[in-house]
Design a protein around this motif. Structure first.
Motif, short mmCIF file in Angstrom:
data_model
loop_
_atom_site.label_atom_id
_atom_site.label_comp_id
_atom_site.label_asym_id
_atom_site.label_seq_id
_atom_site.Cartn_x
_atom_site.Cartn_y
_atom_site.Cartn_z
N VAL A 7 0.81 -1.15 -0.07
CA VAL A 7 0.08 -0.02 0.09
C VAL A 7 0.99 1.17 -0.04
CG1 VAL A 7 -1.74 1.31 1.34
CG2 VAL A 7 -1.78 -1.30 1.09
N LEU A 8 0.54 2.07 -0.92
CA LEU A 8 1.44 3.24 -1.03
C LEU A 8 0.56 4.60 -0.68
CD1 LEU A 8 3.06 2.84 -4.78
CD2 LEU A 8 4.25 2.39 -2.16
N GLY A 9 0.97 5.49 0.23
CA GLY A 9 0.16 6.69 0.53
C GLY A 9 0.50 7.87 -0.45
N LEU A 10 -0.46 8.77 -0.27
CA LEU A 10 -0.22 9.90 -1.30
C LEU A 10 0.71 10.76 -0.48
CD1 LEU A 10 -4.14 10.67 -1.92
CD2 LEU A 10 -2.40 10.19 -3.51
N ARG A 11 1.13 11.75 -1.29
CA ARG A 11 2.24 12.61 -0.86
C ARG A 11 1.62 13.62 0.21
NH1 ARG A 11 6.66 15.23 -3.25
NH2 ARG A 11 6.28 14.28 -5.08
N GLY A 12 2.08 13.69 1.34
CA GLY A 12 1.65 14.64 2.62
C GLY A 12 0.79 13.83 3.32
N ALA A 13 -0.08 12.51 2.98
CA ALA A 13 -0.80 11.95 3.66
C ALA A 13 -0.55 11.60 5.16
CB ALA A 13 -1.58 10.71 3.00
N ASN A 14 -1.38 11.57 6.31
CA ASN A 14 -1.16 11.17 7.51
C ASN A 14 -1.08 9.82 7.31
OD1 ASN A 14 -1.40 10.23 10.49
ND2 ASN A 14 -2.03 12.42 10.81
N ALA A 15 0.11 8.99 7.79
CA ALA A 15 0.32 7.62 7.94
C ALA A 15 -0.47 6.94 8.70
CB ALA A 15 1.91 7.40 8.14
N ARG A 16 -0.93 7.53 9.85
CA ARG A 16 -1.55 6.62 10.85
C ARG A 16 -2.97 6.62 10.32
NH1 ARG A 16 0.26 8.91 16.83
NH2 ARG A 16 -0.90 7.26 17.46
N GLU A 17 -3.46 7.65 10.07
CA GLU A 17 -4.89 7.48 9.39
C GLU A 17 -4.97 6.90 8.43
OE1 GLU A 17 -6.15 11.66 8.60
OE2 GLU A 17 -6.00 12.19 10.75
N VAL A 18 -4.11 6.74 7.40
CA VAL A 18 -3.98 5.87 6.25
C VAL A 18 -3.99 4.40 6.65
CG1 VAL A 18 -2.96 5.04 4.05
CG2 VAL A 18 -3.01 7.50 4.42
N VAL A 19 -2.89 4.20 7.43
CA VAL A 19 -3.18 2.63 7.99
C VAL A 19 -4.33 2.44 8.64
CG1 VAL A 19 -1.75 1.21 9.46
CG2 VAL A 19 -0.59 2.91 7.89
N ALA A 20 -4.77 3.35 9.71
CA ALA A 20 -6.11 2.94 10.18
C ALA A 20 -7.19 2.52 9.26
CB ALA A 20 -6.38 4.02 11.27
N GLY A 21 -7.40 3.20 8.14
CA GLY A 21 -8.22 3.07 6.83
C GLY A 21 -8.04 1.67 6.33
N VAL A 22 -6.64 1.13 6.01
CA VAL A 22 -6.41 0.15 5.45
C VAL A 22 -6.85 -1.12 6.41
CG1 VAL A 22 -4.50 -1.41 4.56
CG2 VAL A 22 -4.52 1.19 3.91
N ARG A 23 -6.52 -0.81 7.55
CA ARG A 23 -6.79 -1.92 8.68
C ARG A 23 -8.42 -2.22 8.84
NH1 ARG A 23 -3.46 0.27 13.77
NH2 ARG A 23 -1.46 -0.47 13.01
N ALA A 24 -8.97 -1.06 8.42
CA ALA A 24 -10.63 -1.27 8.67
C ALA A 24 -11.09 -1.98 7.43
CB ALA A 24 -11.24 0.12 8.75
N LYS A 25 -10.30 -1.52 6.32
CA LYS A 25 -11.06 -2.11 4.81
C LYS A 25 -10.74 -3.66 4.97
CE LYS A 25 -12.76 -0.16 2.24
NZ LYS A 25 -14.00 0.04 1.76
N LEU A 26 -9.59 -4.03 5.44
CA LEU A 26 -9.00 -5.56 5.43
C LEU A 26 -10.05 -6.45 6.35
CD1 LEU A 26 -5.23 -5.18 5.46
CD2 LEU A 26 -6.82 -5.86 3.74
N ASP A 27 -10.41 -5.64 7.28
CA ASP A 27 -11.41 -6.44 8.37
C ASP A 27 -12.56 -6.64 7.78
OD1 ASP A 27 -9.38 -6.19 10.19
OD2 ASP A 27 -10.13 -4.46 11.26
#
Length: 317
Positions: free
Chosen positions: A180-200
């Motif tokens: 998973v690649l994040g957008l430039r300037g994106a908040n890493a913790r928020e992006v990872v939290a969204g990825v975890r929720a989607k995988l769940d």
């Protein structure tokens, strides 16, 4: 993609010496989440198909995700192996076979249809989805009213595109990886939290025996880094206050000089909140460096004050 295509079309009309292009959506530090798809029963091709057509499209909808790279496995493809003898017997060229496959594997627009105040777009779906669809594709109509189909002049089978590498896990064999690649300037913790929720959300719908194993999570790394830097800041403040007490021999004076440290940190956090900056490793690291500079400046000021107090004034009786 549309912006890149239109930009390339006007590059020739720009003034001499002007160049440019579309900036990348991510940076070399944009790798935020990595996982593998594990199964004792599903093949590498089946796991790669699951990643390409189910997991990857779902993760790309998470806010802050630039893209999801798929690595390893076998990317399935339809293979058409022409028979030169069958083509020659029916007078069909390789180019005619290729054109028949190309023209029957696309979607076309069929105009518009007015329905009251609404306008409906009509299109025909011609994409080839199965091996039987390819075999049934008409290459040419015969003079006697019959037709020549792809299955009559070629072998149609499943295959895989050429691989240029593979992915292994713990030295136990090949696997399939999602990055998973994040957008430039994106908040890493928020992006990872969204990825975890989607995988769940996706896990209950996975085939039996298929699991998603995470082996890199930027959220955990950021949390540990922030905790480490925060602890270092607290230790620095305590050590500075202790040094000032030992140097000045006065608790009130040490507190008066040392209070600039928490006040400077507080003002920094207020400005970070005002400009929308997150408390990450880089920002807290910069704050630690700034506090160190403030400590050095405070020590120099205290040394000058003590030096002045130690020198007797000859003009005083």
């Amino acid at each position: 993609n549309q912006v890149a295509e239109r930009l390339s079309g006007v590059m020739a009309d720009l003034p001499a010496g002007v160049s440019g292009g579309v900036a990348p959506l991510t940076t070399p530090l944009g790798e935020m989440f990595m996982f593998t798809i594990e199964s004792d029963t599903a093949s590498l091709a089946e796991r790669r198909r699951l990643l390409d057509w189910t997991i990857r499209p779902a993760l790309r909808t998470v806010p802050g995700v630039a893209d999801v790279n798929a690595l390893g496995g076998h990317v399935e493809s339809f293979e058409v192996v022409p028979s030169p003898q069958a083509l020659a017997a029916r007078g069909i060229s390789f180019e005619a076979l290729r054109m028949a496959l190309e023209s029957n594997n696309r979607n076309d627009g069929a105009g518009r249809m007015a329905e009251g105040e609404e306008t409906l777009l009509v299109r025909t779906e011609g994409s080839l989805r199965t091996l039987d669809d390819i075999r049934a594709t008409v290459v040419r109509s015969a003079a006697d009213g019959g037709v020549v189909r792809v299955g009559d002049v070629a072998e149609v089978r499943m295959g895989a595109i050429t691989r240029y590498g593979g992915v292994t896990r713990n030295g136990t064999g090949e696997t399939v990886e999602g990055l998973v690649l994040g957008l430039r300037g994106a908040n890493a913790r928020e992006v990872v939290a969204g990825v975890r929720a989607k995988l769940d959300v996706l896990r209950p719908s996975l085939p039996d025996g298929v699991t998603i194993q995470t082996f890199y999570d930027r959220g955990d790394l950021v949390t540990r880094a922030v905790d480490t830097v925060s602890k270092s800041l607290i230790e620095a403040v305590v050590l500075v206050l202790g040094r000032l007490v030992a140097f000045l021999g006065n608790v009130r004076a040490a507190v008066a000089v040392g209070r600039i440290l928490p006040l400077s940190a507080l003002s920094t956090f207020l400005l970070m909140r005002l400009f929308g900056l997150s408390a990450n490793l880089m920002s807290l690291g910069g704050l630690a460096i700034a506090i160190g500079m403030l400590v050095d400046a405070a020590v120099v000021v205290v040394e000058n004050i003590v030096a002045r107090l130690a020198v007797p004034d000859a003009s005083r009786p």
